[in-house]
Design a protein around this motif. Structure first.
Motif, PDB file in Angstrom:
ATOM      1  N   UNK A 640       0.815  -1.199   0.000  1.00 53.50           N
ATOM      2  CA  UNK A 640       0.000   0.000   0.000  1.00 53.50           C
ATOM      3  C   UNK A 640       0.852   1.254   0.000  1.00 53.50           C
ATOM      4  N   UNK A 641       1.999   1.141   0.573  1.00 48.08           N
ATOM      5  CA  UNK A 641       2.848   2.317   0.629  1.00 48.08           C
ATOM      6  C   UNK A 641       3.219   2.786  -0.761  1.00 48.08           C
ATOM      7  N   UNK A 642       3.208   1.880  -1.672  1.00 52.35           N
ATOM      8  CA  UNK A 642       3.598   2.255  -3.013  1.00 52.35           C
ATOM      9  C   UNK A 642       2.564   3.149  -3.674  1.00 52.35           C
ATOM     10  N   UNK A 643       1.370   3.159  -3.114  1.00 49.95           N
ATOM     11  CA  UNK A 643       0.347   4.000  -3.717  1.00 49.95           C
ATOM     12  C   UNK A 643       0.404   5.409  -3.183  1.00 49.95           C
ATOM     13  N   UNK A 644       1.064   5.583  -2.096  1.00 47.14           N
ATOM     14  CA  UNK A 644       0.990   6.881  -1.448  1.00 47.14           C
ATOM     15  C   UNK A 644       2.354   7.333  -0.976  1.00 47.14           C
ATOM     16  N   UNK A 698      -5.874   1.055 -13.926  1.00 44.03           N
ATOM     17  CA  UNK A 698      -6.425   1.168 -12.569  1.00 44.03           C
ATOM     18  C   UNK A 698      -7.941   1.298 -12.657  1.00 44.03           C
ATOM     19  N   UNK A 699      -8.615   0.218 -12.390  1.00 44.80           N
ATOM     20  CA  UNK A 699     -10.082   0.307 -12.362  1.00 44.80           C
ATOM     21  C   UNK A 699     -10.579  -0.436 -11.127  1.00 44.80           C
ATOM     22  N   UNK A 700     -11.797  -0.205 -10.786  1.00 49.29           N
ATOM     23  CA  UNK A 700     -12.332  -0.891  -9.612  1.00 49.29           C
ATOM     24  C   UNK A 700     -12.567  -2.366  -9.913  1.00 49.29           C
ATOM     25  N   UNK A 701     -12.629  -2.722 -11.187  1.00 45.85           N
ATOM     26  CA  UNK A 701     -12.841  -4.129 -11.515  1.00 45.85           C
ATOM     27  C   UNK A 701     -11.514  -4.883 -11.674  1.00 45.85           C
ATOM     28  N   UNK A 702     -10.415  -4.134 -11.642  1.00 44.90           N
ATOM     29  CA  UNK A 702      -9.114  -4.799 -11.738  1.00 44.90           C
ATOM     30  C   UNK A 702      -8.853  -5.560 -10.445  1.00 44.90           C
ATOM     31  N   UNK A 703      -8.283  -6.740 -10.580  1.00 43.86           N
ATOM     32  CA  UNK A 703      -7.972  -7.533  -9.374  1.00 43.86           C
ATOM     33  C   UNK A 703      -7.082  -6.701  -8.453  1.00 43.86           C
ATOM     34  N   UNK A 704      -7.342  -6.840  -7.189  1.00 43.38           N
ATOM     35  CA  UNK A 704      -6.624  -6.035  -6.207  1.00 43.38           C
ATOM     36  C   UNK A 704      -5.114  -6.137  -6.375  1.00 43.38           C
ATOM     37  N   UNK A 705      -4.629  -7.353  -6.526  1.00 47.87           N
ATOM     38  CA  UNK A 705      -3.179  -7.538  -6.604  1.00 47.87           C
ATOM     39  C   UNK A 705      -2.607  -6.821  -7.824  1.00 47.87           C
ATOM     40  N   UNK A 706      -3.323  -6.907  -8.905  1.00 47.34           N
ATOM     41  CA  UNK A 706      -2.840  -6.232 -10.120  1.00 47.34           C
ATOM     42  C   UNK A 706      -2.844  -4.724  -9.926  1.00 47.34           C
ATOM     43  N   UNK A 707      -3.876  -4.271  -9.275  1.00 48.69           N
ATOM     44  CA  UNK A 707      -3.979  -2.828  -9.051  1.00 48.69           C
ATOM     45  C   UNK A 707      -2.843  -2.321  -8.162  1.00 48.69           C
ATOM     46  N   UNK A 708      -2.616  -3.063  -7.105  1.00 43.47           N
ATOM     47  CA  UNK A 708      -1.537  -2.666  -6.200  1.00 43.47           C
ATOM     48  C   UNK A 708      -0.185  -2.746  -6.886  1.00 43.47           C
ATOM     49  N   UNK A 709      -0.048  -3.786  -7.693  1.00 39.74           N
ATOM     50  CA  UNK A 709       1.219  -3.916  -8.434  1.00 39.74           C
ATOM     51  C   UNK A 709       1.399  -2.725  -9.372  1.00 39.74           C
TER      52      UNK A 709
END
Ligand SMILES: Nc1ncnc2c1ncn2[C@@H]1O[C@H](COP(=O)(O)OP(=O)(O)OP(=O)(O)O)[C@@H](O)[C@H]1O
Length: 837
Positions: A640-644, A698-709
């Motif tokens: 998560x840190x990578x997002x912020x 980055x979409x809400x339907x993208x798998x969480x792991x992919x989004x975070x990656x």
């Protein structure tokens, strides 16, 4: 049974012009039942004269025909001299009636309409009827009507009665009297008797009608005699009309706290030490990249830092990226770090999980800063539906065995009353003993494991209602970030639920040594803060203060001063992706913040600070749903840190030299939907094959792991182009993002402000580009850019939106169009499953 009588044809009266009309209206062929009128019968009798009525209302209708006084006089004379005629007519009417009855029901008994017509004919043709003198005297039977009644009855309704010799005389006299002919010789002793007898009635009638004897008057006389003829037309008294307040919200109509905000210049900065932060803590903050307080922080911190009095609530309206998060996190964490026992002291409510994670990092950074010098290390937890509920409960709430024999017995008694496990009510704290069983003579005591809970509103409500021991009794801070969004949508009525719990006053529970007096501080923030009082009232603010960055007007949503905006005209909407390609290939895609690359710290340190809770689903969700509990099955670790970058002056992504050569800057492209984002991302990869490895989604339907990656890769510079839906448009802090592209024009001004506000954050430069099709141009320029005729926008900006051209020629060459069509075809094949290996 009865044959209808069809009268012989009636001779056409030569003298009366009205007669043919009347006859036609009573034609037996058109009307099934009509009164039988013998051939030689006289015309129907005239209606008895109408007694004089007090004339209270005069209709000022010039269209009415003038009164024919000579005819009227003639009628009066006839009344006086020709009683016989009248009686004859009445007798005739009676005969007709009788005859009709004998013929059965086929004859209509009353015809008021015809009677009226007859009477009007009579008035117009006042010559005596030829046979009236032939009526025998004994048939001149007076009616037994109510003589004193001022209104005469229609002839057909007059009932026949026994002949009485005196009545006609009396009636005659009475009528003469009523007609006001002024002949006093006609009033004899009988009349005096009658008057005496009915004196009270006469008086009453006169009183009520203000009786005035009818006298011959010329029209001018009448006008003079009755000057106040409009009495009856006076309007009825009406209630005062309710005047609705249609005034617009201005500084004058707003409550004082909204109309007179605390203003701060956007370039104001101050060392944290000058704002009441201890030197030790300031040092830690500086090490994390927060050297000086930003403008909004310089205004908000003094309002929120402890004071002996209970201070009022604070509402903050400041542009995107201006540092609002730290403005409330710093004083809140400092306040809580003064406590010793861990209790739930603060709630931070946010609309999305991404924001929850982001704010969590800011809190962690500040918790570390205030833990120095003997302060309590504040514990931070999150509740956003990214884990199964029970797991989240155990993270937030702890339990311990406490020796309490009486409580134990009480608990057992209550448990025995529960017949079956199904009867157990999860919401009943004492009965929910599934998690652990108390030791003998012990009870399970629940304790909070966190001082600060950062949560989405729906999940918060779930914990309030379902988690044993979860209480807001000790809460001293309520923070509502992105408030306009949270207030506009009633996520499970979260605000009412929270307000209700916060209203509970447990003596001493919210007291804090050396800090504000007991009570809950509320801090409400947004870059697009609503001025809707009905929404703000729901927060039940206490002595609020509004803080705005200078230049902000009521209703305005200011953009960062360091943001530049551009509009690109899309001449050919079907080739819109080619405009985007040209923009990405253009000279405009340059590095805007050269200093970023020299920043000291890397993202690795930040990652190590993130809590274990952050390795989870980050689907945006303000409400809580059980489905979200299992949605992180593929979550692949903490990032998560990578997002912020809150709490860090993050370095500019350091892409490899090859990457930098391929694409020098960072871009976030917004589309109107998840579907559109996925398609565009793939299409770009096909059209820009050399940049394909640098493009993420980055979409809400993208798998969480992919989004975070994707977010991690973006922050580390391995991805440079992100295609997103509106999911990340609010609050998300992608430091070093330099360009935002609105591939689709946003749906609202608020959406525009939040989208473009992902860049130009924290005083850095940023550019926003919007592709505008012809059909959208009017709306874009008027509502978003605030230009053109009738332009109305609530967006406040320093500069103007500039028109730019990214295509070299007016039209794309044939080869490019063919290339584009090939990419589309490939996309289509992939969509139906033929494609991509
Ligand atoms: N005093 C400071 N010094 C340096 N950087 C800061 C300071 N305060 C905040 N920042 C940084 O500024 C960036 C934006 O801050 P923040 O996310 O709080 O903005 P915001 O006003 O909440 O924006 P938004 O409205 O978009 O949510 C963050 O990266 C944050 O770390």
């Amino acid at each position: 049974m009865y044959n209808r009588y069809i009268p012989p044809p009636k001779p056409k009266p030569a003298t009366s012009p009205a007669a043919p009309t009347a006859a036609s209206s009573t034609n037996s062929t058109s009307k099934p039942y009509s009164r039988y009128v013998p051939n030689n019968a006289p015309p129907p009798p005239p209606p008895p004269p109408v007694p004089a009525q007090p004339q209270r209302i005069v209709f000022n209708d010039d269209s009415l025909p003038p009164i024919d006084h000579s005819k009227r006089q003639q009628a009066i004379d006839e009344e006086l001299t020709g009683t016989v005629e009248k009686k004859t007519k009445k007798s005739k009417s009676k005969r007709d009636k009788k005859e009709s009855t004998e013929k059965g029901n086929s004859v209509e008994l009353t015809e008021p309409k015809d009677s009226k017509k007859s009477s009007s004919r009579k008035r117009k043709n006042p010559e005596p009827e030829p046979d009236q003198s032939a009526v025998p005297e004994q048939e001149k039977e007076p009616e037994d009507g109510n003589d004193e009644h001022p209104v005469s009855e229609p002839a057909a309704e007059v009932k026949p009665s026994e002949s009485t010799p005196k009545k006609p005389k009396r009636e005659k006299k009475k009528k003469r009297k009523q007609d006001g002919d002024g002949d006093t010789t006609m009033v004899d002793a009988d009349e005096d008797d009658m008057r005496r007898k009915h004196k009270s009635v006469f008086e009453k009638v006169q009183r009520s009608l203000q009786f005035q004897p009818l006298v011959e008057e010329t029209p001018s006389d009448q006008e003079e005699a009755e000057p106040q003829v409009e009495h009856g037309l006076e309007p009825l008294p009406q209630p005062e009309p309710v005047i609705l307040d249609q005034s617009k919200v201005t500084y004058e109509t707003l409550p004082p706290w909204l109309a007179s905000p605390v203003r701060v210049a956007p370039d104001t900065t101050k060392p944290f030490t000058e704002l009441g932060i201890s030197p030790e803590s300031s040092k830690v903050l500086e090490s994390k990249g927060f050297k000086d307080a930003f403008a909004v922080q310089t205004a908000v911190l003094p309002l929120l830092l402890p004071s002996p009095d209970r201070q009022g609530d604070v509402v903050v309206a400041a542009p995107t990226g201006s540092g609002k998060t730290l403005s409330y996190v710093l004083p809140m964490v400092q306040d809580i770090s003064k406590g010793r026992v861990t209790r739930l002291r603060a709630l931070i409510v946010l609309p999305t999980r991404d924001l929850v994670q982001q704010v969590q990092q800011a809190c962690e950074a500040c918790a570390a800063a205030f833990a120095v010098g003997g302060g309590k290390r504040v514990k931070i937890g999150t509740a956003m539906g990214n884990r199964v509920f029970k797991e989240e409960q155990t993270v937030i709430m702890g339990e311990e065995q406490r020796y309490d024999p009486r409580g134990y017995k009480h608990c057992l008694r209550r448990r025995d009353r529960v017949v079956s496990p199904e009867d157990s009510d999860d919401e009943d704290d004492d009965l929910n003993l599934e998690r652990s069983q108390p030791l003998p003579d012990h009870i399970i005591a629940y304790t909070s494991r966190v001082d600060i809970l950062i949560c989405t509103p729906g999940r918060l409500v779930e914990h309030i209602t379902k988690t044993p021991g979860f209480t807001l009794d000790y809460v001293r801070w309520l923070i509502v970030d992105e408030a306009d969004k949270l207030l506009a949508q009633d996520f499970q009525q979260w605000l009412d639920t929270v307000n209700e719990k916060l209203a509970v006053e447990k003596p001493g529970a919210r007291e804090f040594p050396g800090s504000n007096k007991s009570g809950v501080r509320k801090v409400i923030l947004s870059a697009t803060m609503t001025r809707d009082l009905s929404l703000l009232n729901g927060l039940k603010l206490w002595r609020p203060t509004l803080v705005v960055v200078e230049g902000t007007k009521v209703g305005e949503q200011n953009l960062p001063a360091t943001l530049q905006e551009f509009a690109i005209k899309v001449r050919e909407p079907s080739l819109k992706p080619l405009y985007l390609v040209d923009l990405l290939r253009s000279k405009h895609m340059t590095v805007l913040n050269e200093d970023a690359a020299t920043s000291a710290e890397g993202s690795e340190t930040s990652e190590s600070e993130s809590s274990s809770e952050s390795d989870s689903d980050s689907d945006s969700d303000s409400s809580s749903s059980s489905s979200s509990d299992s949605s992180d099955s593929d979550s692949s670790g903490s990032d998560s840190s990578s997002t912020s970058h809150v709490g860090k002056r993050q370095p500019k992504p350091t892409p490899s030299s090859t990457t930098k050569a391929q694409f020098p800057t960072t871009v976030l492209i917004f589309t109107k939907s998840n579907e559109a984002a996925l398609r565009l991302s793939r299409l770009l990869s096909l059209l820009l094959p050399d940049l394909a490895p640098l493009i993420g989604t980055l979409t809400s339907s993208t798998k969480t792991a992919r989004r975070l990656r994707a977010l991690r890769a973006f922050s580390q510079g391995r991805l440079c182009i992100l295609v997103a839906s509106d999911l990340v448009s609010r609050g998300i802090d992608l430091l070093n993002l330099e360009h935002v592209v609105n591939y689709d024009v946003p749906i609202s001004e608020t959406s525009y402000v939040h989208r473009v506000g992902r860049t130009a954050r924290a005083g850095r430069k940023g550019c926003a580009w919007t592709l505008v099709e012809h059909a959208e141009a009017r709306r874009f320029w008027r509502e978003f850019a605030g230009e053109g005729k009738g332009a109305v926008t609530s967006i406040g900006r320093v500069g103007k939106v500039q028109r730019v051209r990214v295509t070299e020629q007016e039209e794309f060459g044939e080869e490019r169009v063919r290339e584009y069509e090939g990419a589309l075809e490939r996309l289509r094949r992939e969509a139906v499953g033929e494609g991509r290996k």
